[in-house]
Design an enzyme around this catalytic site. Structure first.
Site, short mmCIF file in Angstrom:
data_model
loop_
_atom_site.label_atom_id
_atom_site.label_comp_id
_atom_site.label_asym_id
_atom_site.label_seq_id
_atom_site.Cartn_x
_atom_site.Cartn_y
_atom_site.Cartn_z
N TYR A 89 0.88 -1.25 0.03
CA TYR A 89 0.03 0.04 0.02
C TYR A 89 0.86 1.22 0.02
CZ TYR A 89 -3.44 3.82 1.44
OH TYR A 89 -3.94 4.76 1.40
N LYS A 117 1.23 4.26 -2.90
CA LYS A 117 1.10 5.93 -2.67
C LYS A 117 2.24 6.56 -2.74
CE LYS A 117 -3.43 5.77 -1.86
NZ LYS A 117 -4.26 6.46 -2.63
P1 NDP Z 1 -13.24 4.41 1.13
O1 NDP Z 1 -13.10 2.72 1.19
O2 NDP Z 1 -14.34 4.83 2.19
O3 NDP Z 1 -13.96 4.59 -0.30
C1 NDP Z 1 -12.89 4.15 -1.35
C2 NDP Z 1 -13.75 4.45 -2.67
O4 NDP Z 1 -13.04 3.97 -3.66
C3 NDP Z 1 -15.01 4.01 -2.60
O5 NDP Z 1 -15.80 4.96 -3.15
C4 NDP Z 1 -14.75 2.55 -3.69
O6 NDP Z 1 -15.93 2.74 -4.58
C5 NDP Z 1 -13.44 3.43 -4.52
N1 NDP Z 1 -12.71 2.21 -5.33
C6 NDP Z 1 -12.26 1.32 -4.51
N2 NDP Z 1 -11.82 0.60 -5.52
C7 NDP Z 1 -12.20 0.97 -6.80
C8 NDP Z 1 -12.03 0.48 -8.05
N3 NDP Z 1 -11.47 -0.70 -8.43
N4 NDP Z 1 -12.94 1.22 -9.11
C9 NDP Z 1 -13.32 2.20 -8.80
N5 NDP Z 1 -13.60 2.71 -7.65
C10 NDP Z 1 -12.84 2.16 -6.56
O7 NDP Z 1 -11.91 4.80 1.47
P2 NDP Z 1 -11.41 6.49 1.56
O8 NDP Z 1 -12.51 7.36 1.08
O9 NDP Z 1 -10.75 6.77 2.91
O10 NDP Z 1 -10.33 6.34 0.64
C11 NDP Z 1 -10.26 7.29 -0.55
C12 NDP Z 1 -8.94 7.38 -0.91
O11 NDP Z 1 -8.21 8.09 0.22
C13 NDP Z 1 -8.26 6.05 -1.44
O12 NDP Z 1 -7.32 6.45 -2.43
C14 NDP Z 1 -7.24 6.00 -0.04
O13 NDP Z 1 -6.07 5.37 -0.23
C15 NDP Z 1 -6.98 7.48 0.20
N6 NDP Z 1 -6.60 7.66 1.63
C16 NDP Z 1 -7.44 7.24 2.62
C17 NDP Z 1 -6.73 7.52 3.96
C18 NDP Z 1 -7.74 7.11 5.08
O14 NDP Z 1 -7.38 7.07 6.24
N7 NDP Z 1 -9.06 6.57 4.77
C19 NDP Z 1 -5.80 8.20 4.35
C20 NDP Z 1 -4.97 8.47 3.01
C21 NDP Z 1 -5.42 8.23 1.93
P3 NDP Z 1 -16.42 1.14 -4.88
O15 NDP Z 1 -16.36 0.21 -3.69
O16 NDP Z 1 -18.18 1.53 -4.86
O17 NDP Z 1 -15.92 0.63 -6.30
C1 8X3 Z 2 -4.41 5.46 4.75
C2 8X3 Z 2 -3.61 6.18 6.08
O1 8X3 Z 2 -1.97 5.52 7.65
O2 8X3 Z 2 -3.53 3.88 7.05
O3 8X3 Z 2 -3.70 5.81 3.61
O4 8X3 Z 2 -1.73 4.56 5.37
S1 8X3 Z 2 -2.51 4.88 6.45
#
Ligand code: NDP
Ligand code: 8X3
Length: 252
Positions: free
Chosen positions: A153, A157
């Site tokens: 992961y 990123k």
């Molecule tokens: P969620 O799991 O709440 O949302 C993830 C979203 O990504 C969903 O809408 C899902 O939609 C979509 N998704 C996943 N796989 C696919 C795919 N193959 N095709 C299209 N859509 C996809 O997570 P977050 O909102 O937290 O994450 C959003 C972004 O932020 C990600 O890139 C994550 O890595 C990043 N992030 C998150 C952090 C955290 O702590 N939460 C911190 C740092 C970064 P569906 O399943 O309907 O396809």
């Molecule tokens: C999501 C935050 O700290 O789990 O990107 O990597 S962490």
């Protein structure tokens, strides 16, 4: 004139909160993700609450041909995309590298890196044709640091971080702005997905401190895209106050 924003992964978490924030501020939206039922529900809610138009695309960003088709077949009035939020992404598992699940590795790299690339190629070409655009990539603190068992992961990123810099260079002559947003812990469905539905394990991640909310990140994204055309935010690293870095959290 109203602008158009395209958000990948708008069915949950940060993508959904960003859709609502942008609609509140008059953006018409292209929302994408795999769970079409959720996207349709969100579309109905947004159109009712904010009187903007919404175009729903059921799309798995890993499917290269589906991505190409989705953007090639956009109706003319949706092609003038001003902002792309490359948000779709996920983490699967938290294991030492020698114990990692190779299918999970494939899914993370295919989604977080290759999916982002496919969407960016299609949408940046529309932006180039329109002579403007702003791309916001969701990186992570995991793209700035590497933590125990985060291996693939974190690598995915780090790739987003590098690709953001590459896009900024390659798209410079086209006047396209490129921003990365790198959050620390945000309480969304992220950990439920990482731990494959284990709600208790997911809850424990955010126990004893105040994590960021999806809306905090949506606000920052809106800030970055609202600045005058001559200003670009290269990157924002946004942490909960209780989190100093990936591994240092103050839990009460
Ligand atoms: P969620 O799991 O709440 O949302 C993830 C979203 O990504 C969903 O809408 C899902 O939609 C979509 N998704 C996943 N796989 C696919 C795919 N193959 N095709 C299209 N859509 C996809 O997570 P977050 O909102 O937290 O994450 C959003 C972004 O932020 C990600 O890139 C994550 O890595 C990043 N992030 C998150 C952090 C955290 O702590 N939460 C911190 C740092 C970064 P569906 O399943 O309907 O396809
Ligand atoms: C999501 C935050 O700290 O789990 O990107 O990597 S962490």
């Amino acid at each position: 004139m109203s602008k158009i924003a395209c958000i990948t992964g708008a069915s949950a978490g940060i993508g959904k909160a960003t859709a609502i924030k942008l609609a509140q501020n008059g953006y018409h939206l292209i929302i994408t993700g795999r769970r079409a039922d959720r996207l349709k529900q969100l579309s109905t809610q947004i159109q009712k609450d904010f009187k903007v138009d919404v175009w729903v695309i059921e799309l798995d960003v890993r499917d290269k041909q589906a991505v190409i088709n989705a953007f090639e077949n956009l109706p003319l009035n949706w092609q003038n995309i001003d902002v792309l939020i490359n948000n779709a992404g996920l983490s699967l598992g938290l294991d030492p590298i020698n114990e990692g699940n190779t299918n999970d590795w494939d899914t993370m790299l295919d989604t977080n890196v290759k999916g982002l690339l496919y969407v960016t190629k299609s949408v940046s070409n529309l932006m180039i044709a329109n002579g403007k655009g702003h791309i916001v990539n969701l990186g992570s603190i995991a793209g700035k640091e590497t933590y125990a068992n985060g291996n693939v992961y974190c690598a995915s990123k780090h790739a987003v971080d590098s690709l953001t810099k590459a896009m900024r260079i390659d798209l410079l002559t086209h006047g396209i702005r490129v921003t990365a947003v790198h959050p620390g812990a945000v309480e969304t469905e992220f950990s439920v997905v990482r731990f494959k539905g284990d709600e208790d394990r997911a809850k424990a991640v955010y126990k004893g401190f105040e994590a960021l909310k999806a809306e905090d990140i949506a606000d920052a994204i809106y800030y970055a895209i609202s600045l005058p055309a001559h200003v670009n935010i290269n990157e924002l690293t946004i942490m909960p106050t209780a989190q100093a870095n990936s591994g240092t959290l103050l839990r009460k």
